[in-house]
Design an enzyme around this catalytic site. Structure first.
Site, PDB file in Angstrom:
ATOM      1  CE1 TYR A 117      -3.784   2.419   0.564  1.00  0.00           C
ATOM      2  CE2 TYR A 117      -2.390   3.347   2.288  1.00  0.00           C
ATOM      3  CZ  TYR A 117      -3.497   3.436   1.468  1.00  0.00           C
ATOM      4  OH  TYR A 117      -4.320   4.538   1.539  1.00  0.00           O
ATOM      5  CE  LYS A 162      -3.259   5.486  -1.342  1.00  0.00           C
ATOM      6  NZ  LYS A 162      -4.336   6.218  -2.043  1.00  0.00           N
TER       7      LYS A 162
END
Length: 224
Positions: free
Chosen positions: A136, A140
């Site tokens: 994650y 990002k």
């Protein structure tokens, strides 16, 4: 930079906002605030399903994020907000999550840049890092780097920690929120203190009105 601020001020009552992620927690708060803000004459939301909201300034576009070229010509305005995001559990796989958290947002940013949008606001996450071992955080960070490379006249990147969402059904996030809040009470992990989505949306809107051209990154303390 002074010219940019003067230009933005003179055109403030003609600003048109473009948003993806308008049905998410932060996106909903942002749309509500933009509709109430006289600075914006139009608010265009690009969504997968119709919104349960009507307003004279609101323009809802139901689109297919898998075919961005079909609606790319609609991405014309002064300010674009990217608030899209999902979880691994909701997406079902890392590949599906990457489509939402990277591909859809990058295509949106890319076309906004091509169409002359001068200001882009990206809602990212705390600890975003393109080299992170965590999936994650890595996607990002990769998205941040890719959007930076597009060369917007003004780019605002927000890196909040855990968000306090209204009526959230994210079990893992709700558990983490309670743990962090408990630790905050005894003075620990203040750098990760939770933030209400309404506060985040307000800061995003305010920074558009006050920052100069260039790239600006807002971590937790700067957002608060």
């Amino acid at each position: 930079m002074k010219f940019f601020c003067i230009f933005a001020s003179l055109n403030s009552f003609f600003m048109k906002a473009l948003i993806i992620g308008a049905t998410g927690a932060t996106g909903k708060d942002l749309v509500t605030q933009l509709l109430a803000d006289d600075t914006y004459s139009e608010v265009h939301c690009f969504v997968r399903k119709p919104m349960n909201l009507t307003h004279p300034k609101l323009h809802t576009h139901v689109v297919d994020f898998e075919t961005p070229e079909a609606w790319s010509d609609l991405l014309r305005g002064e300010v674009a907000f990217s608030c899209l995001g999902t979880t691994l559990a909701a997406a079902g796989s890392k590949e599906a999550q990457r489509r939402v958290d990277y591909d859809y947002q990058y295509h949106f940013a890319q076309q906004c840049k091509a169409n002359g949008v001068s200001t882009f606001v990206l809602l990212s996450a705390a600890m975003a890092n393109a080299q992170s071992k965590f999936f994650y955080n890595r996607i990002k960070g990769q998205l941040e780097e890719a959007v930076r490379a597009l060369g917007f006249q003004r780019l605002l990147i927000f890196n909040p920690s855990i968000l306090i969402r209204k009526d959230s059904d994210r079990g893992g996030e709700n558990f983490s929120l309670k743990v962090i809040q408990l630790l905050n009470k005894i003075g620990l992990f203040k750098q990760f203190r939770p933030m209400p989505t309404a506060v985040l949306a307000e800061r995003m809107r305010q920074k558009v009105a006050t920052t100069t051209e260039g790239i600006h990154t807002f971590v937790l303390d700067k957002i608060f």
